[in-house]
Structures are given as C-alpha cells and as structure tokens.
Design a protein around this motif. Structure first.
Motif, PDB file in Angstrom:
ATOM      1  N   MET A 141     -36.710  18.485  56.114  1.00 27.15           N
ATOM      2  CA  MET A 141     -36.067  19.734  55.798  1.00 27.15           C
ATOM      3  C   MET A 141     -35.350  19.590  54.455  1.00 27.15           C
ATOM      4  N   LYS A 142     -35.399  20.632  53.657  1.00 20.95           N
ATOM      5  CA  LYS A 142     -34.801  20.588  52.324  1.00 20.95           C
ATOM      6  C   LYS A 142     -33.277  20.508  52.402  1.00 20.95           C
ATOM      7  N   THR A 143     -32.720  19.747  51.498  1.00 19.50           N
ATOM      8  CA  THR A 143     -31.272  19.553  51.443  1.00 19.50           C
ATOM      9  C   THR A 143     -30.538  20.883  51.285  1.00 19.50           C
ATOM     10  N   GLU A 144     -31.062  21.783  50.441  1.00 21.06           N
ATOM     11  CA  GLU A 144     -30.396  23.068  50.198  1.00 21.06           C
ATOM     12  C   GLU A 144     -30.278  23.870  51.498  1.00 21.06           C
ATOM     13  N   ILE A 145     -31.308  23.826  52.322  1.00 21.52           N
ATOM     14  CA  ILE A 145     -31.286  24.544  53.593  1.00 21.52           C
ATOM     15  C   ILE A 145     -30.238  23.930  54.522  1.00 21.52           C
ATOM     16  N   LEU A 146     -30.212  22.601  54.579  1.00 22.71           N
ATOM     17  CA  LEU A 146     -29.230  21.916  55.426  1.00 22.71           C
ATOM     18  C   LEU A 146     -27.803  22.230  54.992  1.00 22.71           C
ATOM     19  N   ILE A 147     -27.556  22.234  53.695  1.00 23.38           N
ATOM     20  CA  ILE A 147     -26.209  22.547  53.187  1.00 23.38           C
ATOM     21  C   ILE A 147     -25.826  23.963  53.598  1.00 23.38           C
ATOM     22  N   ASP A 148     -26.742  24.912  53.430  1.00 22.94           N
ATOM     23  CA  ASP A 148     -26.471  26.299  53.801  1.00 22.94           C
ATOM     24  C   ASP A 148     -26.161  26.426  55.292  1.00 22.94           C
ATOM     25  N   VAL A 149     -26.956  25.762  56.120  1.00 21.41           N
ATOM     26  CA  VAL A 149     -26.739  25.809  57.571  1.00 21.41           C
ATOM     27  C   VAL A 149     -25.357  25.285  57.917  1.00 21.41           C
ATOM     28  N   TRP A 150     -25.003  24.119  57.391  1.00 24.31           N
ATOM     29  CA  TRP A 150     -23.704  23.529  57.736  1.00 24.31           C
ATOM     30  C   TRP A 150     -22.543  24.336  57.162  1.00 24.31           C
ATOM     31  N   GLN A 151     -22.724  24.947  55.989  1.00 22.31           N
ATOM     32  CA  GLN A 151     -21.653  25.787  55.443  1.00 22.31           C
ATOM     33  C   GLN A 151     -21.406  26.995  56.347  1.00 22.31           C
ATOM     34  N   ARG A 152     -22.470  27.526  56.942  1.00 19.08           N
ATOM     35  CA  ARG A 152     -22.303  28.651  57.861  1.00 19.08           C
ATOM     36  C   ARG A 152     -21.708  28.196  59.193  1.00 19.08           C
ATOM     37  N   LEU A 153     -22.139  27.035  59.678  1.00 14.32           N
ATOM     38  CA  LEU A 153     -21.646  26.550  60.968  1.00 14.32           C
ATOM     39  C   LEU A 153     -20.204  26.056  60.893  1.00 14.32           C
ATOM     40  N   LEU A 154     -19.832  25.487  59.765  1.00 16.27           N
ATOM     41  CA  LEU A 154     -18.488  24.918  59.597  1.00 16.27           C
ATOM     42  C   LEU A 154     -17.695  25.760  58.604  1.00 16.27           C
ATOM     43  N   ALA A 155     -17.475  27.004  58.955  1.00 22.32           N
ATOM     44  CA  ALA A 155     -16.843  27.950  58.048  1.00 22.32           C
ATOM     45  C   ALA A 155     -15.325  27.775  57.934  1.00 22.32           C
ATOM     46  N   ASP A 156     -14.740  26.929  58.769  1.00 22.94           N
ATOM     47  CA  ASP A 156     -13.292  26.694  58.728  1.00 22.94           C
ATOM     48  C   ASP A 156     -12.919  26.147  57.346  1.00 22.94           C
ATOM     49  N   PRO A 157     -12.041  26.845  56.626  1.00 23.21           N
ATOM     50  CA  PRO A 157     -11.697  26.417  55.265  1.00 23.21           C
ATOM     51  C   PRO A 157     -10.932  25.105  55.200  1.00 23.21           C
ATOM     52  N   ARG A 158     -10.540  24.566  56.350  1.00 22.54           N
ATOM     53  CA  ARG A 158      -9.806  23.292  56.360  1.00 22.54           C
ATOM     54  C   ARG A 158     -10.683  22.106  56.715  1.00 22.54           C
ATOM     55  N   LYS A 159     -11.943  22.330  57.051  1.00 24.76           N
ATOM     56  CA  LYS A 159     -12.823  21.248  57.511  1.00 24.76           C
ATOM     57  C   LYS A 159     -13.619  20.651  56.355  1.00 24.76           C
ATOM     58  N   SER A 160     -13.330  19.411  56.047  1.00 23.63           N
ATOM     59  CA  SER A 160     -14.146  18.663  55.094  1.00 23.63           C
ATOM     60  C   SER A 160     -15.251  17.979  55.871  1.00 23.63           C
ATOM     61  N   TRP A 161     -16.435  17.860  55.259  1.00 23.69           N
ATOM     62  CA  TRP A 161     -17.557  17.239  55.956  1.00 23.69           C
ATOM     63  C   TRP A 161     -18.522  16.618  54.964  1.00 23.69           C
ATOM     64  N   VAL A 162     -19.340  15.713  55.497  1.00 25.32           N
ATOM     65  CA  VAL A 162     -20.318  14.991  54.683  1.00 25.32           C
ATOM     66  C   VAL A 162     -21.671  15.112  55.378  1.00 25.32           C
ATOM     67  N   LEU A 163     -22.692  15.446  54.585  1.00 20.35           N
ATOM     68  CA  LEU A 163     -24.041  15.643  55.099  1.00 20.35           C
ATOM     69  C   LEU A 163     -24.932  14.469  54.698  1.00 20.35           C
ATOM     70  N   PHE A 164     -25.721  14.008  55.665  1.00 18.22           N
ATOM     71  CA  PHE A 164     -26.666  12.926  55.432  1.00 18.22           C
ATOM     72  C   PHE A 164     -28.088  13.484  55.400  1.00 18.22           C
ATOM     73  N   GLU A 165     -28.997  12.717  54.856  1.00 12.83           N
ATOM     74  CA  GLU A 165     -30.343  13.172  54.502  1.00 12.83           C
ATOM     75  C   GLU A 165     -31.132  13.863  55.616  1.00 12.83           C
ATOM     76  N   GLN A 166     -31.046  13.379  56.847  1.00  8.86           N
ATOM     77  CA  GLN A 166     -31.853  13.943  57.926  1.00  8.86           C
ATOM     78  C   GLN A 166     -31.186  15.126  58.628  1.00  8.86           C
ATOM     79  N   GLY A 167     -29.980  15.494  58.212  1.00  9.27           N
ATOM     80  CA  GLY A 167     -29.310  16.649  58.805  1.00  9.27           C
ATOM     81  C   GLY A 167     -28.104  16.332  59.642  1.00  9.27           C
ATOM     82  N   THR A 168     -27.684  15.066  59.652  1.00  8.91           N
ATOM     83  CA  THR A 168     -26.490  14.699  60.398  1.00  8.91           C
ATOM     84  C   THR A 168     -25.257  14.985  59.544  1.00  8.91           C
ATOM     85  N   CYS A 169     -24.287  15.609  60.167  1.00  9.01           N
ATOM     86  CA  CYS A 169     -23.047  15.985  59.497  1.00  9.01           C
ATOM     87  C   CYS A 169     -21.891  15.262  60.176  1.00  9.01           C
TER      88      CYS A 169
END
Length: 129
Positions: free
Chosen positions: A1-29
C-alpha cells in the motif's frame, strides 16, 4: 500500500490534535501517549519490543476493529498504542481471523524491519492560546 494512502488513513483515524504518532512501512502506527525526544526513536523502541509476533504468547494475540469512517480494519496487538491498518483489498478473506492474521503479519514485518515512513509530531499544537 502506498505511503501517502497510509498517512491519509492514519490522519483521519487519529484526528486528536494532541496525539503524536509514527507510521511504519507496512501500515503499523505507534501512538505516542507521552512523546519525548526523538519520536521516531521512541516509536521504534516500542515497535521493536511489541511488533514481532510469537505464536502461543501474548505477542501473537490480536483484535480486529471494523472501521466506520475509513474502509478497512485496524488490527490491535498486545500493546494498546501499536495499531496496524489493513486495507479492504489486502487480506485473502474478510473474516476477522483472515484480517487479524494479515494485520499481525504486517505488524511483525514492521516490528522486525523498523522502517519509519512518517512522523506526526503534535507536541505543542494543542496548547491553549
């Protein structure tokens, strides 16, 4: 899966403005509830410990969350802040077992390869004005 798609998905799922997160290549956050210092390093240490799966132990356990706002699923593991996204076209089947096993294998791969593709640093973004 493309990185851009994964970033978009996680930005929508983790919309809390206080949550910092790190994304790994296969989609693990890795959600950082107490972000400190270098976020990629902090997340890598967590994923190194809690990413690889070991059958017959709690590291092999998983749960499946059917998403409402995004197509696909989130697969949980034995650390509450380590989550893996599985897209609707990825697993062979759509059963909870198929999705869970697929997500666990993605988490395992991320937990052994440890390749960071995105850091979402929200420290300071939710400070009161």
């Amino acid at each position: 899966m493309k990185t851009e798609i994964l970033i978009d998905v996680w930005q929508r799922l983790l919309a809390d403005p206080r949550k910092s997160w790190v994304l790994f290549e296969q989609g693990t956050c890795v959600v950082l509830t107490a972000p400190d210092g270098e976020l990629a390093e902090q997340a890598t240490e967590i994923l190194k410990k809690f990413g690889p799966s070991h059958a017959g132990s709690s590291a092999g356990d998983f749960g499946v969350i059917d998403l409402k706002d995004v197509e696909g699923w989130v697969v949980t593991g034995h650390h509450n802040d380590v989550l893996t996204y599985v897209g609707p076209d990825e697993p062979q089947g759509r059963s909870e077992i198929s999705v869970g096993l697929f997500g666990r294998s993605k988490r395992h791969q991320d937990g052994t390869e440890l390749h960071v593709v995105h850091v979402e640093d929200k420290r300071g973004s939710a400070d009161p004005a």
